[in-house]
Enzyme design. Structure first.
Site, PDB file in Angstrom:
ATOM      1  N   LYS A  94      53.259 129.094  33.194  1.00 50.31           N
ATOM      2  CA  LYS A  94      51.893 129.461  33.617  1.00 50.31           C
ATOM      3  C   LYS A  94      51.839 130.062  35.020  1.00 50.31           C
ATOM      4  O   LYS A  94      50.969 130.877  35.307  1.00 50.31           O
ATOM      5  CB  LYS A  94      50.968 128.249  33.562  1.00 50.31           C
ATOM      6  CG  LYS A  94      50.570 127.833  32.165  1.00 50.31           C
ATOM      7  CD  LYS A  94      49.490 126.780  32.285  1.00 50.31           C
ATOM      8  CE  LYS A  94      49.236 126.052  31.008  1.00 50.31           C
ATOM      9  NZ  LYS A  94      48.048 125.190  31.116  1.00 50.31           N
ATOM     10  N   ASP A 130      41.293 127.774  31.070  1.00 43.93           N
ATOM     11  CA  ASP A 130      41.066 126.319  31.124  1.00 43.93           C
ATOM     12  C   ASP A 130      39.719 125.937  31.745  1.00 43.93           C
ATOM     13  O   ASP A 130      38.987 125.131  31.166  1.00 43.93           O
ATOM     14  CB  ASP A 130      42.208 125.615  31.865  1.00 43.93           C
ATOM     15  CG  ASP A 130      43.415 125.408  30.963  1.00 43.93           C
ATOM     16  OD1 ASP A 130      43.254 125.453  29.736  1.00 43.93           O
ATOM     17  OD2 ASP A 130      44.523 125.217  31.492  1.00 43.93           O
TER      18      ASP A 130
END
Ligand code: ATR
Length: 318
Positions: A94, A130
């Site tokens: 990520k 997210d």
């Protein structure tokens, strides 16, 4: 979790020719899409994304690729060259994908992570879905708006960072960041407090003795630690009463970012107004990705059901 009847998007009405064109290569093949991680075999994303593609009767098969860190650069070049539709990115990539991105948004910059990539015209744009997924889950599942609310986030890693950003961006009045390693909470707060002066964001040890007394209960407590993943058979170290604050009327919503019935959720359930688990979060962040890639409204309840079924099957297999 409360049962909600979603009105699902109409698969026929949504499939206009313009959207269709974007989903396929010049030779008429569906553009490639999937998730990279290392390891990645346990990812539930294929189940929920394939359920969404199937809902629209699209032929795309969302794939998963185990990409070792040393293979990441070459893989992302292939994604650009071959005009993939896009990618999800999971642990440990990520942060590592950032140098390969041609475009990012403010959320990626503030969280230092991207979990969703969009490939177009030889370029790669990166997003972190997210925070928005977290907020959508709260809004749609339990009708919660953080504005003006007292909240607590437990943890100070990447997951906590996304949650603090989400809550602060929506005007939570108070965000206590409680972490086992206090210094990490201090670092996190130092990053966000200056950007969001209207929220009282402060660091505290994961120890109720150091939490200031307040007559009002906390409206939301988020467990963003990996405790449930690392120690599934151990009790969560802080009691539900201490986490919710003074709460005789079960006002507090508890959200654990780990999947399933975690030690945290088992403990707080008797005191909770609602509980949400990490699978809900996974679905809502994935829904944002599906919408980015396809331009189609994500069929949330179909994706939720597919994710729950896949998790149950995965757990049976263990
Ligand atoms: P992620 O990227 O998922 O946030 P991370 O950066 O490894 O993962 O962060 C994990 C978080 O879980 C940390 O806040 C960690 O606390 P420390 O900073 O003290 O390590 C927290 N954590 C992990 N196990 C825990 C436990 N048993 N009790 C309390 N906190 C725990």
């Amino acid at each position: 979790m409360s049962e909600i009847n979603y009105s699902q998007p109409d698969p026929q009405a949504a499939l206009q020719s313009e959207i269709q064109a974007h989903l396929f290569n010049a030779d008429g093949q569906p553009r490639t899409v999937g998730v990279i991680g290392y390891p990645v075999e346990h990812s539930l994303s294929p189940a929920l994304q394939n359920a969404a593609f199937a809902y629209y009767k699209l032929p795309h098969r969302y794939q998963k690729w185990a990409v070792a860190p040393e293979e990441l650069k070459a893989f992302l070049e292939k994604v650009k060259r071959e005009e993939f539709l896009g990618l999800n990115v999971t642990v440990p990539h990520k942060q590592a994908v950032l140098p390969a991105l041609d475009e990012t948004d403010e959320v990626v910059k503030l969280t230092g992570a991207a979990n969703t990539l969009l490939a177009d015209n030889g370029k790669l744009a990166g997003y972190n879905t997210d925070p928005a997924g977290f907020l959508e889950a709260l809004k749609n599942e339990v009708n919660f708006d953080p504005r003006g609310k007292r909240t607590m986030v437990i943890g100070a890693g990447g997951a906590a960072r996304g949650v603090v950003l989400a809550l602060a961006s929506q005007g939570a009045s108070e965000i206590a960041v409680a972490n086992r390693t206090y210094d990490k909470a201090v670092d996190l707060v130092a990053q966000f407090a200056p950007i969001f002066p209207n929220s009282h964001i402060y660091a505290t040890p994961l120890d109720p003795a150091s939490w200031p007394f307040n007559r009002n209960p906390r409206a939301l407590v988020v467990n963003a630690t990996s405790q449930g993943l690392l120690e599934p058979d151990k009790e969560f170290p802080v009691s539900a009463e201490a986490l919710s604050g003074r709460d005789p009327d079960r006002h507090t919503i508890f959200f654990d970012l780990t999947y399933g019935d975690t030690p945290f959720l088992k403990m707080v359930r008797p005191l909770a107004a609602h509980v949400l688990d990490g699978l809900t979060m996974l679905v809502y962040q994935g829904a944002q990705g599906f919408e980015f890639w396809t331009g189609l409204a994500a069929p949330i309840s179909v994706m939720l059901e597919a994710a729950r079924t896949a998790l149950a099957e995965r757990e049976k297999g263990h």
